[in-house]
Design a protein around this motif. Structure first.
Motif, PDB file in Angstrom:
ATOM      1  N   ASP A  82      55.364  29.967  43.358  1.00  0.00           N
ATOM      2  CA  ASP A  82      55.046  29.813  41.827  1.00  0.00           C
ATOM      3  C   ASP A  82      55.894  29.873  40.897  1.00  0.00           C
ATOM      4  O   ASP A  82      55.986  29.167  40.051  1.00  0.00           O
ATOM      5  N   ALA A  83      56.648  31.197  40.981  1.00  0.00           N
ATOM      6  CA  ALA A  83      57.692  31.550  39.858  1.00  0.00           C
ATOM      7  C   ALA A  83      58.718  30.316  40.123  1.00  0.00           C
ATOM      8  O   ALA A  83      59.296  29.895  39.005  1.00  0.00           O
ATOM      9  N   ILE A  84      59.101  30.114  41.286  1.00  0.00           N
ATOM     10  CA  ILE A  84      59.945  29.023  41.488  1.00  0.00           C
ATOM     11  C   ILE A  84      59.822  27.644  40.872  1.00  0.00           C
ATOM     12  O   ILE A  84      60.669  26.826  40.293  1.00  0.00           O
ATOM     13  N   ALA A  85      58.514  27.421  41.135  1.00  0.00           N
ATOM     14  CA  ALA A  85      58.024  25.986  40.672  1.00  0.00           C
ATOM     15  C   ALA A  85      58.200  25.833  39.262  1.00  0.00           C
ATOM     16  O   ALA A  85      58.257  24.783  38.687  1.00  0.00           O
ATOM     17  N   LEU A  86      58.172  26.782  38.502  1.00  0.00           N
ATOM     18  CA  LEU A  86      58.275  26.772  36.952  1.00  0.00           C
ATOM     19  C   LEU A  86      59.754  26.300  36.686  1.00  0.00           C
ATOM     20  O   LEU A  86      59.997  25.913  35.674  1.00  0.00           O
ATOM     21  N   PHE A  87      60.704  26.734  37.366  1.00  0.00           N
ATOM     22  CA  PHE A  87      61.880  26.364  37.121  1.00  0.00           C
ATOM     23  C   PHE A  87      62.427  25.146  37.730  1.00  0.00           C
ATOM     24  O   PHE A  87      63.375  24.668  37.377  1.00  0.00           O
TER      25      PHE A  87
END
Length: 91
Positions: A82-87
């Motif tokens: 989920d955190a990587i999807a933000l980037f």
């Protein structure tokens, strides 16, 4: 005479009874020894079973810990995705 023969017969019978009693005593001693050995063997088996039971309980606890760790890692991987999807940059 007749009395002497009877006395000899009684003496012979007493000696046979004595030998038989000695043989019985030997057999009883052997049974006692075998019983002691059997008791010792049973105690060793009991100790081994207890040790296996402890090991089984420890293994079950480790399985529970491993399952909990796997769930935690799965949750952390989801959060990382989920955190990587933000980037992600739109291409």
């Amino acid at each position: 005479g007749k009395g002497t023969l009877q006395a000899d017969s009684v003496t012979s019978t007493v000696q046979r009874v004595k030998r038989a009693a000695e043989q019985v005593a030997v057999v009883v001693a052997e049974i006692s020894t075998a019983s002691d050995e059997q008791t010792a063997g049973i105690e060793e088996i009991h100790a081994a079973v207890n040790q296996m039971d402890r090991a089984t309980q420890e293994n079950a606890a480790l399985v529970d810990e491993t399952a909990a760790a796997a769930l935690s890692l799965n949750e952390q991987a989801r959060e990382l995705r989920d955190a990587i999807a933000l980037f992600k940059i739109a291409s």
